[in-house]
Design a protein around this motif. Structure first.
Motif, PDB file in Angstrom:
ATOM      1  N   ARG A 135       0.829  -1.217   0.000  1.00  0.00           N
ATOM      2  CA  ARG A 135       0.000   0.000   0.000  1.00  0.00           C
ATOM      3  C   ARG A 135       0.861   1.264   0.000  1.00  0.00           C
ATOM      4  O   ARG A 135       0.550   2.236  -0.691  1.00  0.00           O
ATOM      5  CB  ARG A 135      -0.960  -0.008   1.189  1.00  0.00           C
ATOM      6  N   ILE A 136       1.937   1.243   0.762  1.00  0.00           N
ATOM      7  CA  ILE A 136       2.848   2.397   0.772  1.00  0.00           C
ATOM      8  C   ILE A 136       3.475   2.552  -0.603  1.00  0.00           C
ATOM      9  O   ILE A 136       3.558   3.668  -1.142  1.00  0.00           O
ATOM     10  CB  ILE A 136       3.926   2.266   1.868  1.00  0.00           C
ATOM     11  N   LEU A 137       3.915   1.457  -1.204  1.00  0.00           N
ATOM     12  CA  LEU A 137       4.512   1.516  -2.536  1.00  0.00           C
ATOM     13  C   LEU A 137       3.540   2.137  -3.526  1.00  0.00           C
ATOM     14  O   LEU A 137       3.901   3.061  -4.263  1.00  0.00           O
ATOM     15  CB  LEU A 137       4.919   0.120  -3.013  1.00  0.00           C
ATOM     16  N   PHE A 186      11.511   4.396   2.901  1.00  0.00           N
ATOM     17  CA  PHE A 186      10.825   3.166   2.533  1.00  0.00           C
ATOM     18  C   PHE A 186      11.833   2.062   2.195  1.00  0.00           C
ATOM     19  O   PHE A 186      11.692   0.923   2.642  1.00  0.00           O
ATOM     20  CB  PHE A 186       9.873   3.416   1.361  1.00  0.00           C
ATOM     21  N   SER A 187      12.868   2.413   1.443  1.00  0.00           N
ATOM     22  CA  SER A 187      13.866   1.396   1.116  1.00  0.00           C
ATOM     23  C   SER A 187      14.605   0.930   2.377  1.00  0.00           C
ATOM     24  O   SER A 187      15.002  -0.234   2.470  1.00  0.00           O
ATOM     25  CB  SER A 187      14.847   1.897   0.048  1.00  0.00           C
ATOM     26  N   HIS A 188      14.735   1.807   3.376  1.00  0.00           N
ATOM     27  CA  HIS A 188      15.333   1.417   4.651  1.00  0.00           C
ATOM     28  C   HIS A 188      14.521   0.299   5.307  1.00  0.00           C
ATOM     29  O   HIS A 188      15.090  -0.672   5.824  1.00  0.00           O
ATOM     30  CB  HIS A 188      15.439   2.623   5.584  1.00  0.00           C
ATOM     31  N   ILE A 207      21.710  -0.971   5.170  1.00  0.00           N
ATOM     32  CA  ILE A 207      20.481  -0.708   5.927  1.00  0.00           C
ATOM     33  C   ILE A 207      19.874   0.588   5.399  1.00  0.00           C
ATOM     34  O   ILE A 207      18.673   0.716   5.287  1.00  0.00           O
ATOM     35  CB  ILE A 207      20.758  -0.625   7.440  1.00  0.00           C
ATOM     36  N   TRP A 208      20.724   1.525   5.092  1.00  0.00           N
ATOM     37  CA  TRP A 208      20.324   2.782   4.461  1.00  0.00           C
ATOM     38  C   TRP A 208      20.965   2.813   3.087  1.00  0.00           C
ATOM     39  O   TRP A 208      22.186   2.729   2.975  1.00  0.00           O
ATOM     40  CB  TRP A 208      20.783   3.983   5.271  1.00  0.00           C
ATOM     41  N   SER A 209      20.165   2.907   2.069  1.00  0.00           N
ATOM     42  CA  SER A 209      20.703   2.938   0.716  1.00  0.00           C
ATOM     43  C   SER A 209      19.740   3.708  -0.168  1.00  0.00           C
ATOM     44  O   SER A 209      18.525   3.619  -0.005  1.00  0.00           O
ATOM     45  CB  SER A 209      20.870   1.516   0.195  1.00  0.00           C
ATOM     46  N   GLU A 229      11.222   1.346  -8.170  1.00  0.00           N
ATOM     47  CA  GLU A 229      11.353   0.051  -8.845  1.00  0.00           C
ATOM     48  C   GLU A 229      12.154  -0.916  -7.969  1.00  0.00           C
ATOM     49  O   GLU A 229      11.815  -2.094  -7.872  1.00  0.00           O
ATOM     50  CB  GLU A 229      12.019   0.214 -10.208  1.00  0.00           C
ATOM     51  N   VAL A 230      13.205  -0.418  -7.368  1.00  0.00           N
ATOM     52  CA  VAL A 230      14.003  -1.235  -6.448  1.00  0.00           C
ATOM     53  C   VAL A 230      13.136  -1.662  -5.267  1.00  0.00           C
ATOM     54  O   VAL A 230      13.158  -2.830  -4.851  1.00  0.00           O
ATOM     55  CB  VAL A 230      15.256  -0.469  -5.968  1.00  0.00           C
TER      56      VAL A 230
END
Length: 148
Positions: free
Chosen positions: A17-19, A35-37, A59-61, A66-67
């Protein structure tokens, strides 16, 4: 175990849902990074539960949506596999791991699984708060909405 598995069904639903919300509003890099975190952290904890070294995993990137979509699918499959593997084990077994700062810990499988579910919910709340601050309607990721 049923309760924890239900928490992960919710986690996957809420991540999706967030995506979808982030794909449909003008987002800042900061929201996508947060979000990616969540998603990279899920991968780190899966790796730790499996007894593998996670100390060099991000962890953070910086990533794009898409990723994030790929990570959601990977994590969902990895959690399903993990749950099948640990279904007959003691959730109070201790997992030894080294965090990203090099510090060693021992934490039960149960506590790790609960942490991961709550960690994601915490950060999804932060993302929703930023979505609202940017003038968009945040998405409801409440557990009770999921079970209805």
């Amino acid at each position: 175990m049923k309760t924890i598995q239900k928490m992960y069904e919710h986690l996957n639903w809420a991540n999706q849902r967030i995506l979808e919300t982030l794909q449909n509003v003008e987002v800042e890099d900061q929201q996508v990074r947060l979000f990616s975190h969540i998603l990279y952290s899920e991968q780190v904890w899966i790796t730790r539960i499996k007894g593998k070294d996670s100390s060099q995993m991000p962890i953070w990137s910086d990533g794009d949506l898409e990723v994030c979509a790929k990570l959601i699918k990977q994590n969902e499959e990895n959690f399903k596999t993990l749950f099948a593997e640990i279904a007959k084990t003691d959730l109070d077994n201790l997992i030894s791991y080294t965090n990203s700062k090099g510090k060693e810990f021992k934490t039960s499988t149960r506590d790790i699984l609960i942490h991961v579910a709550l960690h994601g919910q915490y950060h999804r709340g932060q993302i929703n708060s930023r979505i609202r601050a940017d003038g968009f309607e945040p998405v409801n990721t409440d557990y009770i909405t999921f079970v209805r």
